[in-house]
Write a protein that holds these residues in place. Structure first.
Motif, PDB file in Angstrom:
ATOM      1  N   LYS A  93      -8.579  -6.770  -5.153  1.00  0.00           N
ATOM      2  CA  LYS A  93      -9.921  -7.147  -5.591  1.00  0.00           C
ATOM      3  C   LYS A  93     -10.161  -6.764  -7.050  1.00  0.00           C
ATOM      4  O   LYS A  93     -10.773  -7.504  -7.817  1.00  0.00           O
ATOM      5  CB  LYS A  93     -10.957  -6.490  -4.699  1.00  0.00           C
ATOM      6  N   LYS A  94      -9.669  -5.568  -7.447  1.00  0.00           N
ATOM      7  CA  LYS A  94      -9.889  -5.099  -8.811  1.00  0.00           C
ATOM      8  C   LYS A  94      -9.115  -5.925  -9.840  1.00  0.00           C
ATOM      9  O   LYS A  94      -9.624  -6.233 -10.925  1.00  0.00           O
ATOM     10  CB  LYS A  94      -9.494  -3.626  -8.934  1.00  0.00           C
ATOM     11  N   SER A  95      -7.883  -6.265  -9.487  1.00  0.00           N
ATOM     12  CA  SER A  95      -7.012  -6.927 -10.455  1.00  0.00           C
ATOM     13  C   SER A  95      -7.112  -8.447 -10.424  1.00  0.00           C
ATOM     14  O   SER A  95      -6.622  -9.120 -11.337  1.00  0.00           O
ATOM     15  CB  SER A  95      -5.551  -6.524 -10.204  1.00  0.00           C
ATOM     16  N   GLY A  96      -7.722  -9.001  -9.370  1.00  0.00           N
ATOM     17  CA  GLY A  96      -7.812 -10.443  -9.250  1.00  0.00           C
ATOM     18  C   GLY A  96      -6.537 -11.084  -8.752  1.00  0.00           C
ATOM     19  O   GLY A  96      -6.392 -12.314  -8.806  1.00  0.00           O
ATOM     20  N   CYS A  97      -5.604 -10.287  -8.266  1.00  0.00           N
ATOM     21  CA  CYS A  97      -4.347 -10.802  -7.718  1.00  0.00           C
ATOM     22  C   CYS A  97      -4.427 -10.790  -6.193  1.00  0.00           C
ATOM     23  O   CYS A  97      -5.232 -10.076  -5.597  1.00  0.00           O
ATOM     24  CB  CYS A  97      -3.169  -9.949  -8.170  1.00  0.00           C
ATOM     25  N   SER A  98      -3.585 -11.577  -5.580  1.00  0.00           N
ATOM     26  CA  SER A  98      -3.525 -11.559  -4.120  1.00  0.00           C
ATOM     27  C   SER A  98      -2.780 -10.308  -3.660  1.00  0.00           C
ATOM     28  O   SER A  98      -2.105  -9.639  -4.448  1.00  0.00           O
ATOM     29  CB  SER A  98      -2.814 -12.809  -3.612  1.00  0.00           C
ATOM     30  N   ALA A  99      -2.924  -9.993  -2.374  1.00  0.00           N
ATOM     31  CA  ALA A  99      -2.232  -8.827  -1.822  1.00  0.00           C
ATOM     32  C   ALA A  99      -0.725  -8.989  -1.956  1.00  0.00           C
ATOM     33  O   ALA A  99      -0.002  -8.023  -2.236  1.00  0.00           O
ATOM     34  CB  ALA A  99      -2.631  -8.635  -0.360  1.00  0.00           C
ATOM     35  N   ARG A 100      -0.240 -10.207  -1.789  1.00  0.00           N
ATOM     36  CA  ARG A 100       1.186 -10.472  -1.919  1.00  0.00           C
ATOM     37  C   ARG A 100       1.662 -10.215  -3.344  1.00  0.00           C
ATOM     38  O   ARG A 100       2.738  -9.636  -3.562  1.00  0.00           O
ATOM     39  CB  ARG A 100       1.438 -11.934  -1.521  1.00  0.00           C
ATOM     40  N   GLN A 101       0.859 -10.613  -4.306  1.00  0.00           N
ATOM     41  CA  GLN A 101       1.229 -10.390  -5.698  1.00  0.00           C
ATOM     42  C   GLN A 101       1.212  -8.899  -6.053  1.00  0.00           C
ATOM     43  O   GLN A 101       2.048  -8.430  -6.823  1.00  0.00           O
ATOM     44  CB  GLN A 101       0.279 -11.163  -6.615  1.00  0.00           C
ATOM     45  N   VAL A 102       0.254  -8.168  -5.493  1.00  0.00           N
ATOM     46  CA  VAL A 102       0.188  -6.719  -5.744  1.00  0.00           C
ATOM     47  C   VAL A 102       1.422  -6.033  -5.183  1.00  0.00           C
ATOM     48  O   VAL A 102       2.035  -5.174  -5.836  1.00  0.00           O
ATOM     49  CB  VAL A 102      -1.097  -6.128  -5.136  1.00  0.00           C
ATOM     50  N   GLU A 103       1.813  -6.391  -3.963  1.00  0.00           N
ATOM     51  CA  GLU A 103       3.006  -5.797  -3.364  1.00  0.00           C
ATOM     52  C   GLU A 103       4.246  -6.108  -4.188  1.00  0.00           C
ATOM     53  O   GLU A 103       5.101  -5.238  -4.404  1.00  0.00           O
ATOM     54  CB  GLU A 103       3.178  -6.319  -1.938  1.00  0.00           C
ATOM     55  N   ARG A 104       4.331  -7.358  -4.636  1.00  0.00           N
ATOM     56  CA  ARG A 104       5.482  -7.756  -5.436  1.00  0.00           C
ATOM     57  C   ARG A 104       5.510  -7.000  -6.756  1.00  0.00           C
ATOM     58  O   ARG A 104       6.579  -6.607  -7.228  1.00  0.00           O
ATOM     59  CB  ARG A 104       5.441  -9.259  -5.678  1.00  0.00           C
ATOM     60  N   TRP A 105       4.356  -6.780  -7.359  1.00  0.00           N
ATOM     61  CA  TRP A 105       4.287  -6.062  -8.629  1.00  0.00           C
ATOM     62  C   TRP A 105       4.792  -4.638  -8.451  1.00  0.00           C
ATOM     63  O   TRP A 105       5.588  -4.145  -9.270  1.00  0.00           O
ATOM     64  CB  TRP A 105       2.847  -6.052  -9.139  1.00  0.00           C
ATOM     65  N   PHE A 106       4.354  -3.953  -7.402  1.00  0.00           N
ATOM     66  CA  PHE A 106       4.794  -2.577  -7.176  1.00  0.00           C
ATOM     67  C   PHE A 106       6.283  -2.521  -6.856  1.00  0.00           C
ATOM     68  O   PHE A 106       6.974  -1.581  -7.260  1.00  0.00           O
ATOM     69  CB  PHE A 106       3.979  -1.935  -6.036  1.00  0.00           C
ATOM     70  N   ARG A 107       6.766  -3.515  -6.130  1.00  0.00           N
ATOM     71  CA  ARG A 107       8.188  -3.542  -5.801  1.00  0.00           C
ATOM     72  C   ARG A 107       9.022  -3.683  -7.071  1.00  0.00           C
ATOM     73  O   ARG A 107      10.012  -2.978  -7.253  1.00  0.00           O
ATOM     74  CB  ARG A 107       8.459  -4.689  -4.843  1.00  0.00           C
ATOM     75  N   ARG A 108       8.627  -4.584  -7.961  1.00  0.00           N
ATOM     76  CA  ARG A 108       9.359  -4.767  -9.212  1.00  0.00           C
ATOM     77  C   ARG A 108       9.209  -3.561 -10.132  1.00  0.00           C
ATOM     78  O   ARG A 108      10.153  -3.172 -10.834  1.00  0.00           O
ATOM     79  CB  ARG A 108       8.859  -6.030  -9.916  1.00  0.00           C
ATOM     80  N   ARG A 109       8.017  -2.962 -10.112  1.00  0.00           N
ATOM     81  CA  ARG A 109       7.792  -1.785 -10.975  1.00  0.00           C
ATOM     82  C   ARG A 109       8.647  -0.600 -10.534  1.00  0.00           C
ATOM     83  O   ARG A 109       9.173   0.145 -11.377  1.00  0.00           O
ATOM     84  CB  ARG A 109       6.304  -1.417 -10.931  1.00  0.00           C
ATOM     85  N   ARG A 110       8.794  -0.425  -9.235  1.00  0.00           N
ATOM     86  CA  ARG A 110       9.663   0.648  -8.743  1.00  0.00           C
ATOM     87  C   ARG A 110      11.116   0.387  -9.110  1.00  0.00           C
ATOM     88  O   ARG A 110      11.858   1.312  -9.464  1.00  0.00           O
ATOM     89  CB  ARG A 110       9.515   0.806  -7.223  1.00  0.00           C
ATOM     90  N   ASN A 111      11.539  -0.851  -9.027  1.00  0.00           N
ATOM     91  CA  ASN A 111      12.907  -1.187  -9.406  1.00  0.00           C
ATOM     92  C   ASN A 111      13.174  -0.940 -10.885  1.00  0.00           C
ATOM     93  O   ASN A 111      14.293  -0.588 -11.279  1.00  0.00           O
ATOM     94  CB  ASN A 111      13.208  -2.646  -9.067  1.00  0.00           C
ATOM     95  N   GLN A 112      12.142  -1.112 -11.722  1.00  0.00           N
ATOM     96  CA  GLN A 112      12.299  -0.849 -13.147  1.00  0.00           C
ATOM     97  C   GLN A 112      12.605   0.618 -13.414  1.00  0.00           C
ATOM     98  O   GLN A 112      13.342   0.953 -14.337  1.00  0.00           O
ATOM     99  CB  GLN A 112      11.029  -1.252 -13.905  1.00  0.00           C
ATOM    100  N   ASP A 113      12.032   1.515 -12.611  1.00  0.00           N
ATOM    101  CA  ASP A 113      12.234   2.946 -12.826  1.00  0.00           C
ATOM    102  C   ASP A 113      13.560   3.443 -12.276  1.00  0.00           C
ATOM    103  O   ASP A 113      13.981   4.563 -12.597  1.00  0.00           O
ATOM    104  CB  ASP A 113      11.096   3.737 -12.160  1.00  0.00           C
ATOM    105  N   ARG A 114      14.193   2.655 -11.432  1.00  0.00           N
ATOM    106  CA  ARG A 114      15.467   3.088 -10.887  1.00  0.00           C
ATOM    107  C   ARG A 114      16.562   2.984 -11.942  1.00  0.00           C
ATOM    108  O   ARG A 114      16.555   2.075 -12.752  1.00  0.00           O
ATOM    109  CB  ARG A 114      15.836   2.255  -9.649  1.00  0.00           C
ATOM    110  N   PRO A 115      17.501   3.932 -11.940  1.00  0.00           N
ATOM    111  CA  PRO A 115      18.558   3.909 -12.967  1.00  0.00           C
ATOM    112  C   PRO A 115      19.447   2.680 -12.818  1.00  0.00           C
ATOM    113  O   PRO A 115      19.693   2.197 -11.711  1.00  0.00           O
ATOM    114  CB  PRO A 115      19.344   5.201 -12.686  1.00  0.00           C
TER     115      PRO A 115
END
Length: 372
Positions: A93-115
């Motif tokens: 609701k805050k970001s204007g993205c769907s729940a699916r897009q939010v989950e995908r964003w966090f999944r990709r963001r976590r992968n970015q931090d992995r070595p």
């Protein structure tokens, strides 16, 4: 410290390249200097490991980057990296993205931090190089000593025992290496046993330093050589695993598992610990150094049992035909394809009407029939 624990221990140097262990500022400064040098060499070693990675065909996985989003980034940094379903809906609701897009964003963001795979390969190749050289050097230092074959001779003449310069440098380099591991642990690849690794490095530094001060040199060199005997095998298996040489990795891992279990769960507790706990009592009464040294040894032994459990789990996967991976490492999370990215809003909307969401997919219950 050595004068406090061992008042009869001399601090003079003798002829024939023999000397006595002593706790002095020069040795402490030397160990810190060598640890700084090893840390520097570790950073430079990447220029050697990178061409080696290309030669072994180490391929990086393509990772999709998370699109910049200040609201989601703030929650990721300040709150948590794995938001619950309620948090996902609120962030949607805050970001204007769907729940699916939010989950995908966090999944990709976590992968970015992995070595990256290249960083893992560099670290494994550096440790393989050091452990192999240290093991060979340790065997050269102790293989011709009579107490290497008869553990009762470890304590003959204690505490007045002389030491060769080769033993001195072996001690200083091993101590410096573990100091460098402790200094670089924040930048190294973080694994699931991060806390156990910190405990291991601290206990090892205390054990090496304390054994030096109390002139437990003979027992200390045996313990260090025993540990180095299997570590280089594990690092080499990691290198081939990152390069995709699965058969070579699995074969080396089998050898490593056998060496680890034999040295850490059989030789160490039934020979080395027996040597440090029972045999000294024939030569001197127990003192503080005796209890403290063996306490550190028991802490290391408990860590060995923990790691043996992980190794056995990995061996079971190999026997059953599954891919052998480092149980301590985090795996990259799978991402959705670009075609699925085009329809997250419709999918999220219809799923919300039919029931709750789990990882962006509707949960089916027994009262509804799945539509093909």
């Amino acid at each position: 410290i050595s004068a406090l624990f061992l008042p009869r221990l001399s601090s003079r140097c003798f002829g024939n390249n023999l000397l006595y262990a002593k706790c002095q500022n020069n040795s402490i400064r030397l160990s810190f200097f060598l640890s700084s040098f090893l840390s520097f060499f570790h950073s430079v070693f990447r220029y050697v490991a990178t061409p080696l990675a290309r030669l072994l065909n180490v391929k990086e996985k393509v990772r999709l980057k998370a699109t910049p989003n200040p609201i989601l980034e703030k929650h990721y940094i300040s709150s948590c990296k794995h938001p619950k379903q309620a948090d996902i809906e609120a962030l949607s609701k805050k970001s204007g993205c769907s729940a699916r897009q939010v989950e995908r964003w966090f999944r990709r963001r976590r992968n970015q931090d992995r070595p990256s795979l290249l960083k893992k390969f560099r670290e494994a190749s550096w440790r393989f190089t050091f452990y192999l050289i240290a093991f060979i050097a340790g065997m050269v230092v102790i293989a011709d000593k009579p107490w290497f074959y008869d553990l009762r001779k470890v304590w003959e003449g204690y505490p007045i025992q002389t030491m060769l310069p080769s033993q001195y440098w072996y001690y200083m380099i091993e101590l410096s290496f573990y100091w460098s591991l402790l200094f670089s642990i924040a930048s190294d690849v973080k694994r699931k046993d991060f806390k156990e690794q910190v405990i291991h490095h601290v206990a090892t530094i205390i054990l090496i330093s304390f054994s030096w001060c109390t002139n437990y040199i003979r027992a200390g060199t045996l313990v260090m050589a025993l540990h180095d005997s299997s570590d280089y095998l594990l690092e080499s298996a990691k290198m081939f695993n990152y390069a995709g040489w699965k058969n070579t990795c699995n074969n080396i891992f089998i050898v490593f598992a056998m060496v680890f279990i034999f040295t850490r769960l059989i030789i160490l507790p039934f020979w080395i610990l027996h040597c440090t706990i029972v045999y000294p009592l024939d030569h001197y009464p127990p003192f503080f150094g005796y209890y403290f040294f063996n306490l550190m040894m028991l802490i290391l032994q408990s860590l060995h049992i923990f790691w043996a459990f992980l190794i056995i789990r990995m061996a079971q996967k190999f026997i059953t035909g599954k891919v052998v991976e480092d149980e301590r490492s985090d795996r990259d999370e799978t991402d959705n394809s670009d075609e699925e990215d085009e329809k997250p809003v419709a999918a999220a909307g219809s799923a919300t009407k039919n029931g709750p969401l789990t990882n962006g997919h509707p949960v089916l219950n027994n009262n509804h029939r799945k539509v093909e």
